[in-house]
Enzyme design. Structure first.
Site, PDB file in Angstrom:
ATOM      1  CG  ASN A 152      -0.203  -0.044   2.536  1.00  0.00           C
ATOM      2  OD1 ASN A 152       1.022   0.080   2.550  1.00  0.00           O
ATOM      3  ND2 ASN A 152      -0.903  -0.040   3.518  1.00  0.00           N
ATOM      4  CG  HIS A 154       3.534   0.185   4.985  1.00  0.00           C
ATOM      5  ND1 HIS A 154       2.742  -0.583   5.762  1.00  0.00           N
ATOM      6  CD2 HIS A 154       4.520  -0.639   4.576  1.00  0.00           C
ATOM      7  CE1 HIS A 154       3.311  -1.614   5.915  1.00  0.00           C
ATOM      8  NE2 HIS A 154       4.317  -1.561   5.083  1.00  0.00           N
ATOM      9  CD  GLU A 159      -0.048   1.034   7.475  1.00  0.00           C
ATOM     10  OE1 GLU A 159       0.326   0.858   6.280  1.00  0.00           O
ATOM     11  OE2 GLU A 159      -0.329  -0.154   8.084  1.00  0.00           O
TER      12      GLU A 159
HETATM   13  P1  PGA Z   1       8.084  -7.063   3.303  1.00  0.00           P
HETATM   14  O1  PGA Z   1       7.472  -5.840   3.867  1.00  0.00           O
HETATM   15  O2  PGA Z   1       9.596  -6.694   3.480  1.00  0.00           O
HETATM   16  O3  PGA Z   1       7.861  -8.275   4.254  1.00  0.00           O
HETATM   17  O4  PGA Z   1       7.662  -7.247   2.103  1.00  0.00           O
HETATM   18  C1  PGA Z   1       7.830  -4.567   3.618  1.00  0.00           C
HETATM   19  C2  PGA Z   1       7.092  -3.385   4.190  1.00  0.00           C
HETATM   20  O5  PGA Z   1       6.045  -3.698   4.637  1.00  0.00           O
HETATM   21  O6  PGA Z   1       7.783  -2.538   4.618  1.00  0.00           O
END
Ligand code: PGA
Length: 259
Positions: A152, A154, A159
């Site tokens: 998304n 973030h 967020e």
């Molecule tokens: P991930 O998460 O490395 O597990 O893909 C990245 C994030 O949400 O910042």
């Protein structure tokens, strides 16, 4: 091998053909900073990330510690975020993640490790968050911030709709974030609703920012974050205009980039 750099748009983009090479390049960049600061007799102040993305980076740093004598004695670390509430010893906590994936395997001093973990309900969270900011500032700010990116957009747990001026604070987790964390917690209900996260402004103060994105599932958001509108709807989009930001992508994450 680094096979392309995007010069046309001023975006500092480093592309690698796979996750392995991108991760090793990232680890080398972090190790070079630690060593340079060591030679200067200074601390290296690192902002660290959790999740799947940095795991291979940390493995490589551990290998360099074991095989090449890379020392973490001068490293001061600040993690981006931690779930709230959560017990530090729980296997889903980011405190536990960092211990398992990096700290237990290198010579960092435990007093130099900072993770925004709050114990129990009696803590004044906003005071705790302000003190986290003050601690970062007391070391002269972050020399380098390592970032992943959520689907998304973030960064940390900032967020969509987070203010670009935000600092460390208690945040509500977005449904996409909680869905992505479900496999770690077993069920969606077990995923905490909240977390403590460095703010976007906290991140932007770092002297160098490495955003690492690996795999096809990040391709859509990477294109949007780098080439789409700068908007609080896509928190990572704020990074696209900043000279201290380097995007490190594997070819799957870069697949949808339209220059
Ligand atoms: P991930 O998460 O490395 O597990 O893909 C990245 C994030 O949400 O910042």
């Amino acid at each position: 091998m680094n096979y392309s750099t995007d010069n046309l748009t001023q975006v500092n983009l480093t592309l690698y053909k796979n996750a392995e090479e991108a991760s090793i390049y990232t680890a080398n960049t972090i190790a070079a900073l630690i060593s340079r600061k060591q030679k200067e007799g200074k601390h290296a102040v690192l902002g660290l990330a959790t999740g799947n993305t940095p795991k291979r980076v940390y493995q490589e740093l551990i290998r360099m510690h074991n095989d090449e004598g890379l020392s973490f004695q001068n490293v001061i670390s600040f993690n981006l975020d931690e779930y709230f509430p959560i017990n530090a010893g729980d296997s889903q906590s980011y405190t536990y993640f960092m211990e398992q994936n990096l700290f237990a395997h290198v010579d960092i001093k435990s007093s130099n490790i900072h993770i925004p973990h709050v114990d129990g309900s009696s803590t004044d969270i906003s005071k705790y968050c302000n003190e986290y900011e003050e601690k970062i500032a007391s070391y002269g700010g972050l020399d380098l911030q390592l970032l992943g990116i959520g689907r998304n957009g973030h960064i940390g747990f900032n967020e969509p709709r987070s203010s670009f001026d935000s600092i460390t604070r208690l945040v509500n987790l977005h449904p996409v974030t909680r869905e992505d964390a479900k496999s770690d917690f077993g069920t969606l209900e077990n995923v905490p609703q909240q977390a403590i996260s460095m703010g976007i402004n906290t991140i932007l103060q770092a002297k160098k920012i490495l955003l690492l994105a690996l795999g096809q599932r990040k391709s859509e958001i990477i294109n949007k974050a780098i080439y789409g509108a700068v908007s609080i709807d896509t928190p990572a989009s704020i990074l696209q205009s900043l000279p201290q930001v380097e995007y490190i992508l594997d070819s799957d994450a870069a697949a949808l980039i339209q220059k």
